[in-house]
Motif scaffolding. Structure first.
Motif, PDB file in Angstrom:
ATOM      1  N   GLU A  68     -27.224  44.685  -1.510  1.00 41.72           N
ATOM      2  CA  GLU A  68     -26.547  45.906  -1.106  1.00 41.72           C
ATOM      3  C   GLU A  68     -27.557  46.961  -0.661  1.00 41.72           C
ATOM      4  O   GLU A  68     -28.544  47.205  -1.356  1.00 41.72           O
ATOM      5  N   LYS A  73     -28.614  46.051  -5.356  1.00 38.19           N
ATOM      6  CA  LYS A  73     -28.064  45.014  -6.232  1.00 38.19           C
ATOM      7  C   LYS A  73     -27.854  43.718  -5.469  1.00 38.19           C
ATOM      8  O   LYS A  73     -27.570  43.722  -4.276  1.00 38.19           O
ATOM      9  N   VAL A  75     -25.597  40.468  -5.000  1.00 35.22           N
ATOM     10  CA  VAL A  75     -24.239  39.960  -5.189  1.00 35.22           C
ATOM     11  C   VAL A  75     -24.265  38.492  -4.778  1.00 35.22           C
ATOM     12  O   VAL A  75     -24.482  38.176  -3.605  1.00 35.22           O
ATOM     13  N   TYR A  90     -15.463  40.305  -1.062  1.00 30.86           N
ATOM     14  CA  TYR A  90     -16.376  41.412  -1.377  1.00 30.86           C
ATOM     15  C   TYR A  90     -15.881  42.710  -0.739  1.00 30.86           C
ATOM     16  O   TYR A  90     -15.815  43.752  -1.398  1.00 30.86           O
ATOM     17  N   TRP A  95     -14.779  40.711  -5.385  1.00 27.74           N
ATOM     18  CA  TRP A  95     -15.861  39.793  -5.751  1.00 27.74           C
ATOM     19  C   TRP A  95     -16.781  40.499  -6.734  1.00 27.74           C
ATOM     20  O   TRP A  95     -17.631  41.294  -6.358  1.00 27.74           O
ATOM     21  N   ASP A  97     -19.154  39.280  -8.951  1.00 28.58           N
ATOM     22  CA  ASP A  97     -20.370  38.647  -9.467  1.00 28.58           C
ATOM     23  C   ASP A  97     -21.623  39.400  -9.046  1.00 28.58           C
ATOM     24  O   ASP A  97     -22.423  38.914  -8.260  1.00 28.58           O
ATOM     25  N   ILE A  98     -21.792  40.577  -9.600  1.00 28.48           N
ATOM     26  CA  ILE A  98     -22.973  41.374  -9.295  1.00 28.48           C
ATOM     27  C   ILE A  98     -23.976  41.171 -10.424  1.00 28.48           C
ATOM     28  O   ILE A  98     -23.648  41.262 -11.585  1.00 28.48           O
TER      29      ILE A  98
END
Length: 105
Positions: A68, A73, A75, A90, A95, A97-98
């Motif tokens: 990002e 971060k 993802v 996302y 979504w 799963d970060i």
């Protein structure tokens, strides 16, 4: 807001940590990266597959991931569906799963 260079460096750090964890020499397949307004999506695989084009060195389970641009971060997407599916999920905020680089340590 991170620059493309900072985003790419974060991606390389992530893959380097995976490489150490998996005990395999991994690298980013930069030619397959997808630029979005919110970051860059990267693909990776073994260095022997990406750089040396050795088909037998291709690894499964190398999930594409987004860095990002606002936060840095990571993802992680899946491999079970098309990248378009994960991008849509996302972008719709579905979504979750970060993970951060510290999750790999």
């Amino acid at each position: 807001m991170l620059s493309n260079i900072e985003i790419t460096n974060a991606a390389k750090d992530y893959v380097k940590k995976l490489s150490h964890s998996w005990e395999v020499d991994l690298t980013i397949a930069e030619q397959h990266s997808i630029q979005k307004e919110y970051g860059i999506i990267f693909y990776f695989n073994s260095k022997r597959f990406v750089k040396d084009k050795i088909e037998g060195a291709k690894l499964i389970g190398c999930s594409p991931f987004l860095v990002e641009s606002k936060t840095g971060k990571i993802v992680v997407f899946g491999t079970n569906r098309s990248i378009d599916y994960y991008i849509q999920e996302y972008e719709a905020g579905r979504w979750p799963d970060i993970q951060s680089l510290s999750d790999l340590e």
